[in-house]
Every structure is written in structure tokens, then in C-alpha cells.
Write an enzyme that holds these catalytic residues in place. Structure first.
Site, short mmCIF file in Angstrom:
data_model
loop_
_atom_site.label_atom_id
_atom_site.label_comp_id
_atom_site.label_asym_id
_atom_site.label_seq_id
_atom_site.Cartn_x
_atom_site.Cartn_y
_atom_site.Cartn_z
N TYR A 103 30.22 51.07 52.41
CA TYR A 103 31.17 51.54 53.43
C TYR A 103 30.43 52.00 54.67
CZ TYR A 103 34.48 51.45 49.55
OH TYR A 103 35.25 51.06 48.49
N ASN A 126 43.80 46.76 52.74
CA ASN A 126 43.68 45.32 52.98
C ASN A 126 44.86 44.61 52.29
OD1 ASN A 126 42.95 42.60 53.06
ND2 ASN A 126 41.24 42.84 51.64
N CYS A 134 37.59 42.55 50.04
CA CYS A 134 37.34 43.99 49.97
C CYS A 134 36.61 44.38 48.69
CB CYS A 134 38.63 44.77 50.14
SG CYS A 134 39.97 44.26 49.05
N HIS A 135 36.61 43.50 47.69
CA HIS A 135 35.88 43.79 46.45
C HIS A 135 34.37 43.79 46.67
CE1 HIS A 135 36.25 39.37 46.57
NE2 HIS A 135 35.11 39.34 45.91
N GLU A 161 31.26 36.08 41.27
CA GLU A 161 30.59 35.56 42.47
C GLU A 161 29.07 35.50 42.30
OE1 GLU A 161 31.84 37.55 46.05
OE2 GLU A 161 33.88 36.75 45.88
#
Length: 172
Positions: A103, A126, A134-135, A161
Site C-alpha cells: 500500500y 475496487n 487489487c489482490h 499467478e
């Protein structure tokens, strides 16, 4: 006499490896992607009529993403939010697939050092999770911190991912 423009809202629900996803379009453009049990999920009555018509390309790209064939979405979006929220969401799409940012790093990139809490609040609002990733945002210590779709989903999406899904969780 002035006429007010009419906004058309439509939605559909699709399956994903992470549970059902509700897709919402405003005037034919994706404006929401909500997970079951998601924090800050708008009431269902605001989603408009059930109509899968405007979502063919969204579904195609989501399917390709979940198949590991797509790393960056290319969809028009209609995101309702404050100018600051939209600036945070624009920064989220710059985080590469499989990577994370804190952040604080996002606040710095926005030219607002010290605004990590505000970035976190905007991140939580979001309206198009997964597509606006946002993850991929974590705490300064590397901890997963909050996620509107739940920490389990966040951990699973990041592992997916990184190609480590199904392995023991690692500290991010």
C-alpha cells in the site's frame, strides 16, 4: 424541457475457480465484478436486469485468465468512484501479473507518501476485482492484510499467478 439520460444496467453470474462472479455492466460496459460474500458488494437490486449479452468478451478474457493464458485484461471499464479512488485503481492495473506491491509503494507512486491507509480504503472499494487486480496489494511487512473477497481467495489468486497453487503457503 430537459431530459435525463437513461442508464441501463445488466448483470450475469459466471462460475470461476474462486466461486461465482457477478458481472455488472452500465450502458454495456463492465462496471462491476463481485465475488460471493465480498465486502462492499452493492445490493443485488442495483445490478439491473439479468442479461448475459454485454459480457461475451469479459467472459472470454476471464476464461483465458483462469486457464493461465491471459496475464493482462484489455476491457473497457466504467468505474464509478472518487478521483483518488480511480487513480489508485489505475495504478493497480500497472502491477504486473504474479507480482505484488505494498500500500505504501502505491501511495508513493501516486505522489502521496503517507497515504497508504487511504490507498487501502480505495483498494477495498475496487468495483472490478481480479480484472483490476487489487489482490496484488500487500502490507509493508509482506503480509496479505485485507481483501474484499476474503484472504483465502487473495492467497489462492496470488498462488495461481505465481504458479504455486496447491503448494504450502509462503510469506509474500
Amino acid at each position: 424541457m430537459t431530459t435525463t439520460p437513461t442508464t441501463t444496467r445488466q448483470h450475469t453470474v459466471v462460475d470461476s475457480p474462486y466461486g461465482a462472479l457477478t458481472l455488472v455492466a452500465t450502458d454495456g460496459v463492465l462496471s462491476g465484478l463481485y465475488m460471493t460474500g465480498q465486502r462492499h458488494r452493492p445490493p443485488a437490486e442495483t445490478f439491473g436486469v439479468s442479461d448475459p449479452g454485454p459480457f461475451d468478451e469479459v467472459i472470454r478474457q476471464l476464461d483465458a485468465y483462469f486457464a493461465g493464458e491471459l496475464r493482462e485484461f484489455g476491457l473497457p471499464l466504467e468505474l464509478a468512484g472518487t478521483p483518488f479512488q480511480r487513480s489508485v485503481w489505475a495504478e493497480l492495473v500497472r502491477i504486473p501479473y504474479g507480482e505484488t506491491r505494498s500500500y505504501g509503494e502505491l501511495a508513493d507512486r501516486l505522489g502521496k507518501p503517507g497515504a497508504s491507509r487511504a490507498v487501502g480504503l480505495a483498494n477495498g472499494r475496487n468495483p472490478v476485482g481480479i480484472i483490476v487486480p487489487c489482490h496484488r496489494v500487500i502490507g509493508a511487512s509482506g503480509s496479505l492484510t485485507g481483501y474484499g473477497g476474503g484472504l483465502d481467495r487473495k492467497q489462492r489468486l496470488l498462488a495461481f499467478e505465481r504458479g504455486t497453487e496447491g503448494e504450502a503457503p509462503a510469506l509474500f
